[in-house]
Design a protein around this motif. Structure first.
Motif, PDB file in Angstrom:
ATOM      1  N   ILE A   3      30.725 -52.962  14.919  1.00 60.34           N
ATOM      2  CA  ILE A   3      29.590 -52.380  14.198  1.00 60.34           C
ATOM      3  C   ILE A   3      28.324 -53.140  14.603  1.00 60.34           C
ATOM      4  O   ILE A   3      28.225 -54.348  14.366  1.00 60.34           O
ATOM      5  CB  ILE A   3      29.758 -52.497  12.658  1.00 60.34           C
ATOM      6  CG1 ILE A   3      31.195 -52.254  12.211  1.00 60.34           C
ATOM      7  CG2 ILE A   3      28.767 -51.580  11.951  1.00 60.34           C
ATOM      8  CD1 ILE A   3      31.646 -50.838  12.182  1.00 60.34           C
ATOM      9  N   VAL A  18      25.610 -52.264  17.892  1.00 59.77           N
ATOM     10  CA  VAL A  18      25.617 -52.347  19.353  1.00 59.77           C
ATOM     11  C   VAL A  18      24.265 -52.882  19.847  1.00 59.77           C
ATOM     12  O   VAL A  18      23.532 -52.207  20.567  1.00 59.77           O
ATOM     13  CB  VAL A  18      25.951 -50.965  19.979  1.00 59.77           C
ATOM     14  CG1 VAL A  18      26.242 -51.124  21.471  1.00 59.77           C
ATOM     15  CG2 VAL A  18      27.160 -50.338  19.290  1.00 59.77           C
ATOM     16  N   GLY A  19      23.913 -54.100  19.395  1.00 65.31           N
ATOM     17  CA  GLY A  19      22.700 -54.785  19.875  1.00 65.31           C
ATOM     18  C   GLY A  19      23.042 -55.572  21.124  1.00 65.31           C
ATOM     19  O   GLY A  19      23.941 -55.190  21.883  1.00 65.31           O
ATOM     20  N   LEU A  34      24.410 -58.644  21.444  1.00 62.27           N
ATOM     21  CA  LEU A  34      25.738 -59.254  21.376  1.00 62.27           C
ATOM     22  C   LEU A  34      26.837 -58.181  21.378  1.00 62.27           C
ATOM     23  O   LEU A  34      27.816 -58.277  22.120  1.00 62.27           O
ATOM     24  CB  LEU A  34      25.807 -60.090  20.083  1.00 62.27           C
ATOM     25  CG  LEU A  34      26.918 -61.093  19.954  1.00 62.27           C
ATOM     26  CD1 LEU A  34      26.951 -62.046  21.133  1.00 62.27           C
ATOM     27  CD2 LEU A  34      26.737 -61.887  18.642  1.00 62.27           C
ATOM     28  N   GLY A  35      26.626 -57.160  20.561  1.00 66.64           N
ATOM     29  CA  GLY A  35      27.615 -56.074  20.479  1.00 66.64           C
ATOM     30  C   GLY A  35      27.819 -55.406  21.834  1.00 66.64           C
ATOM     31  O   GLY A  35      28.950 -55.119  22.231  1.00 66.64           O
ATOM     32  N   ASP A  89      26.585 -47.634  14.986  1.00 65.42           N
ATOM     33  CA  ASP A  89      25.238 -48.201  14.926  1.00 65.42           C
ATOM     34  C   ASP A  89      24.395 -47.200  14.126  1.00 65.42           C
ATOM     35  O   ASP A  89      24.894 -46.141  13.719  1.00 65.42           O
ATOM     36  CB  ASP A  89      24.677 -48.397  16.352  1.00 65.42           C
ATOM     37  CG  ASP A  89      23.598 -49.471  16.425  1.00 65.42           C
ATOM     38  OD1 ASP A  89      23.827 -50.523  17.047  1.00 65.42           O
ATOM     39  OD2 ASP A  89      22.513 -49.266  15.820  1.00 65.42           O
ATOM     40  N   VAL A  90      23.114 -47.548  13.903  1.00 68.36           N
ATOM     41  CA  VAL A  90      22.239 -46.583  13.224  1.00 68.36           C
ATOM     42  C   VAL A  90      21.087 -46.147  14.131  1.00 68.36           C
ATOM     43  O   VAL A  90      20.286 -45.305  13.747  1.00 68.36           O
ATOM     44  CB  VAL A  90      21.650 -47.161  11.909  1.00 68.36           C
ATOM     45  CG1 VAL A  90      22.722 -47.275  10.841  1.00 68.36           C
ATOM     46  CG2 VAL A  90      20.976 -48.504  12.143  1.00 68.36           C
ATOM     47  N   LYS A 103      21.189 -44.944  20.590  1.00 73.39           N
ATOM     48  CA  LYS A 103      22.510 -45.408  21.041  1.00 73.39           C
ATOM     49  C   LYS A 103      23.626 -44.433  20.665  1.00 73.39           C
ATOM     50  O   LYS A 103      24.674 -44.391  21.322  1.00 73.39           O
ATOM     51  CB  LYS A 103      22.809 -46.779  20.415  1.00 73.39           C
ATOM     52  CG  LYS A 103      21.838 -47.833  20.903  1.00 73.39           C
ATOM     53  CD  LYS A 103      21.940 -49.154  20.177  1.00 73.39           C
ATOM     54  CE  LYS A 103      20.866 -50.095  20.693  1.00 73.39           C
ATOM     55  NZ  LYS A 103      20.697 -51.298  19.903  1.00 73.39           N
ATOM     56  N   LEU A 132      26.619 -44.855  11.788  1.00 73.47           N
ATOM     57  CA  LEU A 132      27.332 -45.511  10.682  1.00 73.47           C
ATOM     58  C   LEU A 132      27.585 -44.558   9.516  1.00 73.47           C
ATOM     59  O   LEU A 132      28.566 -44.720   8.786  1.00 73.47           O
ATOM     60  CB  LEU A 132      26.549 -46.740  10.207  1.00 73.47           C
ATOM     61  CG  LEU A 132      27.346 -47.612   9.231  1.00 73.47           C
ATOM     62  CD1 LEU A 132      28.395 -48.428   9.963  1.00 73.47           C
ATOM     63  CD2 LEU A 132      26.436 -48.521   8.432  1.00 73.47           C
ATOM     64  N   THR A 148      28.393 -57.239  14.368  1.00 72.92           N
ATOM     65  CA  THR A 148      27.263 -57.793  15.122  1.00 72.92           C
ATOM     66  C   THR A 148      25.998 -57.053  14.698  1.00 72.92           C
ATOM     67  O   THR A 148      25.249 -56.552  15.524  1.00 72.92           O
ATOM     68  CB  THR A 148      27.511 -57.674  16.645  1.00 72.92           C
ATOM     69  OG1 THR A 148      28.048 -56.373  16.936  1.00 72.92           O
ATOM     70  CG2 THR A 148      28.463 -58.716  17.157  1.00 72.92           C
ATOM     71  N   VAL A 149      25.812 -56.965  13.397  1.00 70.29           N
ATOM     72  CA  VAL A 149      24.640 -56.295  12.811  1.00 70.29           C
ATOM     73  C   VAL A 149      23.691 -57.359  12.254  1.00 70.29           C
ATOM     74  O   VAL A 149      24.072 -58.523  12.120  1.00 70.29           O
ATOM     75  CB  VAL A 149      25.067 -55.355  11.656  1.00 70.29           C
ATOM     76  CG1 VAL A 149      25.744 -54.109  12.185  1.00 70.29           C
ATOM     77  CG2 VAL A 149      25.952 -56.078  10.651  1.00 70.29           C
ATOM     78  N   PRO A 150      22.465 -56.974  11.867  1.00 74.17           N
ATOM     79  CA  PRO A 150      21.605 -57.941  11.169  1.00 74.17           C
ATOM     80  C   PRO A 150      22.266 -58.386   9.862  1.00 74.17           C
ATOM     81  O   PRO A 150      22.965 -57.602   9.208  1.00 74.17           O
ATOM     82  CB  PRO A 150      20.335 -57.127  10.886  1.00 74.17           C
ATOM     83  CG  PRO A 150      20.345 -56.027  11.901  1.00 74.17           C
ATOM     84  CD  PRO A 150      21.783 -55.702  12.137  1.00 74.17           C
TER      85      PRO A 150
HETATM   86  P1  ATP Z   1      21.986 -59.037  18.559  1.00 75.49           P
HETATM   87  O1  ATP Z   1      21.921 -59.699  17.210  1.00 75.49           O
HETATM   88  O2  ATP Z   1      23.321 -58.422  18.834  1.00 75.49           O
HETATM   89  O3  ATP Z   1      21.435 -59.816  19.691  1.00 75.49           O
HETATM   90  P2  ATP Z   1      19.659 -57.359  18.584  1.00 75.49           P
HETATM   91  O4  ATP Z   1      18.708 -58.468  18.512  1.00 75.49           O
HETATM   92  O5  ATP Z   1      19.655 -56.484  19.786  1.00 75.49           O
HETATM   93  O6  ATP Z   1      21.136 -57.743  18.393  1.00 75.49           O
HETATM   94  P3  ATP Z   1      19.764 -56.727  15.782  1.00 75.49           P
HETATM   95  O7  ATP Z   1      18.507 -56.411  15.070  1.00 75.49           O
HETATM   96  O8  ATP Z   1      20.468 -58.000  15.479  1.00 75.49           O
HETATM   97  O9  ATP Z   1      19.494 -56.470  17.308  1.00 75.49           O
HETATM   98  O10 ATP Z   1      20.762 -55.527  15.509  1.00 75.49           O
HETATM   99  C1  ATP Z   1      22.002 -55.461  16.121  1.00 75.49           C
HETATM  100  C2  ATP Z   1      22.443 -54.012  16.186  1.00 75.49           C
HETATM  101  O11 ATP Z   1      22.790 -53.584  14.868  1.00 75.49           O
HETATM  102  C3  ATP Z   1      21.351 -53.070  16.672  1.00 75.49           C
HETATM  103  O12 ATP Z   1      21.892 -52.218  17.667  1.00 75.49           O
HETATM  104  C4  ATP Z   1      20.964 -52.287  15.443  1.00 75.49           C
HETATM  105  O13 ATP Z   1      20.581 -50.957  15.756  1.00 75.49           O
HETATM  106  C5  ATP Z   1      22.251 -52.303  14.655  1.00 75.49           C
HETATM  107  N1  ATP Z   1      22.076 -52.070  13.224  1.00 75.49           N
HETATM  108  C6  ATP Z   1      21.043 -52.410  12.433  1.00 75.49           C
HETATM  109  N2  ATP Z   1      21.265 -52.033  11.160  1.00 75.49           N
HETATM  110  C7  ATP Z   1      22.477 -51.450  11.157  1.00 75.49           C
HETATM  111  C8  ATP Z   1      23.287 -50.832  10.158  1.00 75.49           C
HETATM  112  N3  ATP Z   1      22.909 -50.743   8.891  1.00 75.49           N
HETATM  113  N4  ATP Z   1      24.477 -50.343  10.531  1.00 75.49           N
HETATM  114  C9  ATP Z   1      24.902 -50.410  11.808  1.00 75.49           C
HETATM  115  N5  ATP Z   1      24.193 -50.965  12.787  1.00 75.49           N
HETATM  116  C10 ATP Z   1      23.010 -51.476  12.478  1.00 75.49           C
END
Ligand code: ATP
Length: 212
Positions: free
Chosen positions: A91, A93-94, A96-97, A118-119, A123, A136, A153-155
């Motif tokens: 869950i 796909v940023g 890391l994902g 993801d949302v 993507k 999601l 791997t979400v926020p």
């Molecule tokens: P990473 O932390 O993996 O380096 P990033 O900096 O690219 O990621 P983040 O803001 O941490 O981005 O978000 C990681 C992924 O989680 C993104 O692809 C984002 O779209 C996704 N995301 C954010 N909110 C949600 C949610 N509620 N449900 C699912 N995915 C989400």
């Protein structure tokens, strides 16, 4: 794992995949036996611990001979249920994902990410590393019953809400890469990996406890 493995201490169980990977490499390079000393140097676990770990499985090093690699390998394969695939969802796909989807743990043939959520509309509907990404909102409808593990791997601020939904859906284990501390019922297992904390800890140890 089968019942008689339930007696293996958790610390030992955690080292099994490490041993298994190393033995696979040894076997691939044509090596037929290995001593606990050699194993110890390769996996960085002291040889007394290795001997004790192996004794839990009734394996069977001989003095001056070591362990039979092929035997150990088939033993580990059974112990780790390597033939049984654990399906995983990812869950978020940023950055890391995305890296995990490309990597997809191909060296462990018993775990595989099969579906991601993801949302981000950019993507959704795409595939990364051959894994389809859904919104999601469709989690409950799309997540197959046989997916038992989730990688988060979400926020951090959305991690608990997503965890609650995964638990309701019947997920058994969560590998949490977010800094959020998650509340789950007792029957759910969470492994927490906070990469930035690990990195800071390493830097701290290097500064304060330099190795000779
Ligand atoms: P990473 O932390 O993996 O380096 P990033 O900096 O690219 O990621 P983040 O803001 O941490 O981005 O978000 C990681 C992924 O989680 C993104 O692809 C984002 O779209 C996704 N995301 C954010 N909110 C949600 C949610 N509620 N449900 C699912 N995915 C989400």
């Amino acid at each position: 794992m089968s019942q008689d493995q339930s007696k293996i201490p958790q610390a030992t169980a955690k080292r099994l995949p490490l041993y298994y990977r190393f033995l696979q490499n040894l076997y691939a390079s044509g090596k037929q036996r290995v001593s606990s000393q050699e194993l110890s140097e390769a996996v960085k676990v002291d040889s007394a611990t290795i001997r004790r770990d192996f004794s839990y499985f009734g394996a069977l090093g001989k003095k001056g001979y070591g362990y039979n690699v092929k035997y150990l390998l088939s033993f580990f394969r059974k112990t780790l249920d390597q033939d049984e695939l654990t399906k995983v969802t990812l869950i978020g796909v940023g950055n890391l994902g995305t890296a995990f989807l490309h990597y997809n743990f191909m060296k462990n043939n018993n775990t595989q990410i099969t579906i991601a959520f993801d949302v981000d509309e950019e993507k959704i509907g795409k595939e990364v590393g051959g894994v389809p990404i859904y919104h999601l909102d469709e989690l409950e409808e799309r997540l197959p019953e046989d997916v038992t593990v989730a990688i988060l791997t979400v926020p951090a601020n959305v991690a608990q809400m997503i965890t609650d939904r995964l638990v309701t859906k019947g997920i058994k284990g969560i590998l949490n890469f977010t800094p959020a501390r998650l509340n789950v019922p007792n029957h759910i297992r969470i492994h927490h990996i906070d990469l930035s904390v690990e990195l800071q800890a390493l830097a701290y140890f290097l500064k304060n406890y330099p190795q000779e």
